[in-house]
Design a protein around this motif. Structure first.
Motif, PDB file in Angstrom:
ATOM      1  N   VAL A  45       0.835  -1.198   0.000  1.00 31.34           N
ATOM      2  CA  VAL A  45       0.000   0.000   0.000  1.00 31.34           C
ATOM      3  C   VAL A  45       0.872   1.251   0.000  1.00 31.34           C
ATOM      4  N   LEU A  46       0.453   2.234  -0.769  1.00 35.10           N
ATOM      5  CA  LEU A  46       1.140   3.515  -0.807  1.00 35.10           C
ATOM      6  C   LEU A  46       0.640   4.346   0.370  1.00 35.10           C
ATOM      7  N   GLN A  47       1.555   4.760   1.238  1.00 34.43           N
ATOM      8  CA  GLN A  47       1.203   5.534   2.427  1.00 34.43           C
ATOM      9  C   GLN A  47       2.030   6.803   2.483  1.00 34.43           C
ATOM     10  N   ASP A  48       1.450   7.838   3.059  1.00 37.10           N
ATOM     11  CA  ASP A  48       2.196   9.042   3.379  1.00 37.10           C
ATOM     12  C   ASP A  48       2.771   8.827   4.773  1.00 37.10           C
ATOM     13  N   ARG A  49       4.087   8.794   4.862  1.00 40.13           N
ATOM     14  CA  ARG A  49       4.754   8.593   6.154  1.00 40.13           C
ATOM     15  C   ARG A  49       5.703   9.761   6.357  1.00 40.13           C
ATOM     16  N   ALA A  50       5.385  10.591   7.340  1.00 37.38           N
ATOM     17  CA  ALA A  50       6.188  11.780   7.646  1.00 37.38           C
ATOM     18  C   ALA A  50       6.331  12.673   6.411  1.00 37.38           C
ATOM     19  N   GLY A  51       5.265  12.751   5.615  1.00 37.44           N
ATOM     20  CA  GLY A  51       5.271  13.607   4.436  1.00 37.44           C
ATOM     21  C   GLY A  51       5.947  13.020   3.215  1.00 37.44           C
ATOM     22  N   VAL A  52       6.306  11.742   3.276  1.00 38.36           N
ATOM     23  CA  VAL A  52       6.999  11.066   2.176  1.00 38.36           C
ATOM     24  C   VAL A  52       6.106   9.931   1.670  1.00 38.36           C
ATOM     25  N   PRO A  53       5.899   9.841   0.354  1.00 42.34           N
ATOM     26  CA  PRO A  53       5.124   8.715  -0.181  1.00 42.34           C
ATOM     27  C   PRO A  53       5.966   7.430  -0.170  1.00 42.34           C
ATOM     28  N   VAL A  54       5.491   6.452   0.608  1.00 43.40           N
ATOM     29  CA  VAL A  54       6.228   5.198   0.803  1.00 43.40           C
ATOM     30  C   VAL A  54       5.341   4.031   0.401  1.00 43.40           C
ATOM     31  N   LEU A  55       5.875   3.143  -0.426  1.00 47.04           N
ATOM     32  CA  LEU A  55       5.194   1.883  -0.711  1.00 47.04           C
ATOM     33  C   LEU A  55       5.557   0.933   0.432  1.00 47.04           C
ATOM     34  N   VAL A  56       4.578   0.637   1.278  1.00 46.62           N
ATOM     35  CA  VAL A  56       4.790  -0.260   2.414  1.00 46.62           C
ATOM     36  C   VAL A  56       4.364  -1.652   1.971  1.00 46.62           C
ATOM     37  N   CYS A  57       5.309  -2.554   1.951  1.00 50.06           N
ATOM     38  CA  CYS A  57       5.076  -3.894   1.410  1.00 50.06           C
ATOM     39  C   CYS A  57       4.485  -4.833   2.448  1.00 50.06           C
ATOM     40  N   ASP A  58       3.602  -5.668   1.978  1.00 47.14           N
ATOM     41  CA  ASP A  58       2.919  -6.666   2.785  1.00 47.14           C
ATOM     42  C   ASP A  58       3.924  -7.689   3.324  1.00 47.14           C
ATOM     43  N   ASP A 102      12.359  -9.910  -8.947  1.00 50.65           N
ATOM     44  CA  ASP A 102      11.461  -9.603  -7.830  1.00 50.65           C
ATOM     45  C   ASP A 102      11.663  -8.163  -7.357  1.00 50.65           C
ATOM     46  N   ALA A 103      12.915  -7.723  -7.306  1.00 52.74           N
ATOM     47  CA  ALA A 103      13.211  -6.343  -6.915  1.00 52.74           C
ATOM     48  C   ALA A 103      12.647  -5.369  -7.948  1.00 52.74           C
ATOM     49  N   LEU A 104      12.787  -5.688  -9.216  1.00 54.24           N
ATOM     50  CA  LEU A 104      12.243  -4.820 -10.269  1.00 54.24           C
ATOM     51  C   LEU A 104      10.721  -4.743 -10.211  1.00 54.24           C
ATOM     52  N   ASP A 105      10.077  -5.831  -9.799  1.00 53.91           N
ATOM     53  CA  ASP A 105       8.628  -5.801  -9.626  1.00 53.91           C
ATOM     54  C   ASP A 105       8.231  -4.787  -8.553  1.00 53.91           C
ATOM     55  N   LEU A 106       8.988  -4.741  -7.463  1.00 53.81           N
ATOM     56  CA  LEU A 106       8.714  -3.750  -6.413  1.00 53.81           C
ATOM     57  C   LEU A 106       8.951  -2.332  -6.924  1.00 53.81           C
ATOM     58  N   ILE A 107      10.012  -2.168  -7.675  1.00 56.32           N
ATOM     59  CA  ILE A 107      10.319  -0.854  -8.241  1.00 56.32           C
ATOM     60  C   ILE A 107       9.178  -0.415  -9.160  1.00 56.32           C
ATOM     61  N   GLY A 108       8.681  -1.320  -9.973  1.00 56.28           N
ATOM     62  CA  GLY A 108       7.553  -1.001 -10.846  1.00 56.28           C
ATOM     63  C   GLY A 108       6.321  -0.608 -10.054  1.00 56.28           C
ATOM     64  N   ALA A 109       6.050  -1.306  -8.969  1.00 51.64           N
ATOM     65  CA  ALA A 109       4.896  -0.974  -8.125  1.00 51.64           C
ATOM     66  C   ALA A 109       5.066   0.398  -7.486  1.00 51.64           C
ATOM     67  N   ALA A 110       6.304   0.766  -7.192  1.00 46.93           N
ATOM     68  CA  ALA A 110       6.578   2.061  -6.555  1.00 46.93           C
ATOM     69  C   ALA A 110       6.303   3.222  -7.502  1.00 46.93           C
ATOM     70  N   PHE A 111       6.286   2.977  -8.785  1.00 47.44           N
ATOM     71  CA  PHE A 111       6.060   4.060  -9.738  1.00 47.44           C
ATOM     72  C   PHE A 111       4.637   4.609  -9.684  1.00 47.44           C
ATOM     73  N   LEU A 112       3.833   4.093  -8.786  1.00 46.29           N
ATOM     74  CA  LEU A 112       2.507   4.659  -8.547  1.00 46.29           C
ATOM     75  C   LEU A 112       2.618   5.973  -7.787  1.00 46.29           C
ATOM     76  N   GLY A 113       3.832   6.358  -7.407  1.00 44.71           N
ATOM     77  CA  GLY A 113       4.020   7.634  -6.727  1.00 44.71           C
ATOM     78  C   GLY A 113       4.932   7.590  -5.527  1.00 44.71           C
ATOM     79  N   ALA A 114       5.487   6.459  -5.198  1.00 49.20           N
ATOM     80  CA  ALA A 114       6.352   6.341  -4.024  1.00 49.20           C
ATOM     81  C   ALA A 114       7.759   6.857  -4.323  1.00 49.20           C
ATOM     82  N   THR A 115       8.398   7.383  -3.301  1.00 52.32           N
ATOM     83  CA  THR A 115       9.812   7.738  -3.398  1.00 52.32           C
ATOM     84  C   THR A 115      10.663   6.807  -2.545  1.00 52.32           C
ATOM     85  N   ALA A 116       9.984   5.943  -1.764  1.00 54.83           N
ATOM     86  CA  ALA A 116      10.666   4.952  -0.935  1.00 54.83           C
ATOM     87  C   ALA A 116       9.833   3.679  -0.924  1.00 54.83           C
ATOM     88  N   VAL A 117      10.517   2.560  -0.726  1.00 54.23           N
ATOM     89  CA  VAL A 117       9.853   1.263  -0.638  1.00 54.23           C
ATOM     90  C   VAL A 117      10.305   0.602   0.661  1.00 54.23           C
TER      91      VAL A 117
END
Length: 122
Positions: free
Chosen positions: A4-17, A28-43
């Motif tokens: 889920v993409l969450q705002d954490r301390a003002g930063v968009p973070v993809l928090v992984c299940d 597998d790492a590239l899959d996470l990177i692709g998911a982060a392109f929904l707007g996250a700057t951190a995973v």
């Protein structure tokens, strides 16, 4: 919980299940990177999702994964207790200490610690 993409301390973070698929390859790492392109700057990835090879630096898997995140200008955050891995490897302890001094890859014990780091870096 799904990733889920969450705002954490003002930063968009993809928090992984925590129950998500293991990260056992560069793909597998590239899959996470692709998911982060929904707007996250951190995973934020639970440490338990990483294949044990990630914590064995001789495999070079950690370096490959970390480099992918750096190349795509995303911060990788490994979240969770890695004390058993640290106890087994001085090289890993050095990597974690060095990584935590910079902005690209962080190792934190929990999401609360991530929030503190993000707020301090902000």
């Amino acid at each position: 919980m799904p990733d889920v993409l969450q705002d954490r301390a003002g930063v968009p973070v993809l928090v992984c299940d925590p129950a998500g698929p293991p990260i056992a390859s560069e793909r597998d790492a590239l899959d996470l990177i692709g998911a982060a392109f929904l707007g996250a700057t951190a995973v934020a990835v639970p440490a338990d999702r990483f294949d044990p090879a990630f914590f064995s630096l001789g495999t070079r898997f950690a370096g490959e994964v970390m480099q992918k995140f750096v190349n795509y200008r995303l911060r990788l955050v490994v979240v969770g207790d890695i004390s058993a891995h640290l106890a087994a490897s001085g090289a890993l302890r050095a990597l974690v200490a060095e990584s935590n001094r910079h902005d690209h890859v962080w190792f934190v014990p929990d999401l609360a610690a991530l929030d503190e780091r993000l707020a301090a870096a902000g």
